[in-house]
Design a protein around this motif. Structure first.
Motif: not given
Length: 326
Positions: A192-198, A200-203
């Motif tokens: 879940e933390a990795s997906m949130n980082k992805i 965030s980076a995409q945004r």
């Protein structure tokens, strides 16, 4: 006489008691025979331990001692909450919250033994647990066909396929599975933390792209505005020069009408322009240095040089005038 009265009294008492007992027995039998079935409920009636019939909503009767109410079947739609683990195609273990809505089948069948009420009671001892096992098995078979992102994108499709598969099995046990919903998908904390980082980076990438596009549009618009301004400025300068040329031509015509020659008119015009330029320069108030001849007579040589260049451009022979004596 006394004995006869005593016997009559005893007989009367026992007769009254017997009547009361009979009445009580009748009341008990009636009480045991009559029962009321609530709406959206059906009772299963057995006779000597064997299925006899079903009784729907309303006031109903049964034979006391011979018949009994074996079960009360609720026909309302119910919901079960399940928590099921599964592994996706990319080896991520997820936890799914599943809500299953179901009810006893309303199908009456050709015989009472083929009705949904009969099957829901006699086919399985715990049909709800069986249904949950079917749903868990169907989900664990479907999830490995999808990547993690695909599970989120296709959760409604997965739930629909699971519902169709399980419903086809549960109908044999007298239950209709109305719908199966995947209400939540839980992920391991690190995933879940990795997906949130992805995300965030995409945004941030999209935001940077949007800002770059905005800057590009701003530059393009400013360039277009500048080009239009320069175009309009050029038109203004051209119109100004045209007006100046027309004014000069008109002035020369007026001077010629006074009897002055063309050359003298040109000299006068050039000198006038020079003096106006010097006046405008003096009005600016700027601190500058201007180099002028030490004597005003030498300004004549400046005009002679200008006229010589003009005549050379027109192809005329230069005219040299003697300089005044000092």
């Amino acid at each position: 006489m006394l004995g006869s009265n005593l016997v009559g009294g005893i007989m009367s008492f026992f007769g009254t008691a017997l009547v009361i007992i009979v009445i009580l027995i009748v009341l008990i039998v009636v009480f045991k025979a009559v029962f009321i079935v609530q709406q959206q409920t059906e009772y299963i009636i057995e006779r000597f331990g064997k299925f006899n019939r079903t009784a729907g909503a309303g006031i109903r009767f049964k034979i006391p001692i011979v018949e009994r109410i074996a079960a009360k079947v609720d026909l309302r739609t119910r919901q079960s909450q399940l928590q099921i683990d599964g592994k996706t195609k990319d080896n991520v273990t997820i936890t799914m919250q599943v809500a299953a809505q179901y009810h006893v089948s309303y199908d009456r069948g050709q015989t009472p033994e083929q009705s949904g009420v009969y099957r829901s009671y006699y086919m399985l001892s715990n049909p709800e647990e069986q249904m949950r096992a079917y749903i868990a098995d169907a989900l664990r078979s479907a999830i490995p066909n999808y990547m993690l992102d695909e599970v989120f994108d296709n959760k409604d499709l997965i739930a629909s396929d699971v519902n169709a598969t399980v419903a086809a099995r549960m109908v044999a046990y007298g239950y209709d599975l109305v719908s199966t919903l995947i209400t939540a998908i839980g992920l391991p904390a690190d995933v879940e933390a990795s997906m949130n980082k992805i995300n965030s980076a995409q945004r941030e990438k999209e935001a940077a792209q949007a800002l770059a596009d905005a800057d590009r549009i701003k530059v393009v618009v400013e360039a277009q505005a500048q080009a239009q301004a320069m175009e309009e400025s050029g038109k203004g300068i051209a119109a100004q020069r045209k007006a100046i040329a027309e004014g000069i031509a008109s002035s020369l015509d007026v001077i010629k009408e006074s009897g002055v020659s063309t050359r003298e008119a040109n000299e006068l015009f050039l000198f006038t322009q020079w003096t106006e330029m010097m006046n405008e320069f003096a009005k600016t108030g700027r601190t500058s240095t201007v180099v002028l001849p030490s004597r005003f007579q030498e300004t004549a040589s400046m005009f002679e040089q200008m006229l010589t260049a003009e005549n050379a451009a027109e192809g005329d022979a230069p005219v040299i005038r003697p300089r005044p004596q000092q």
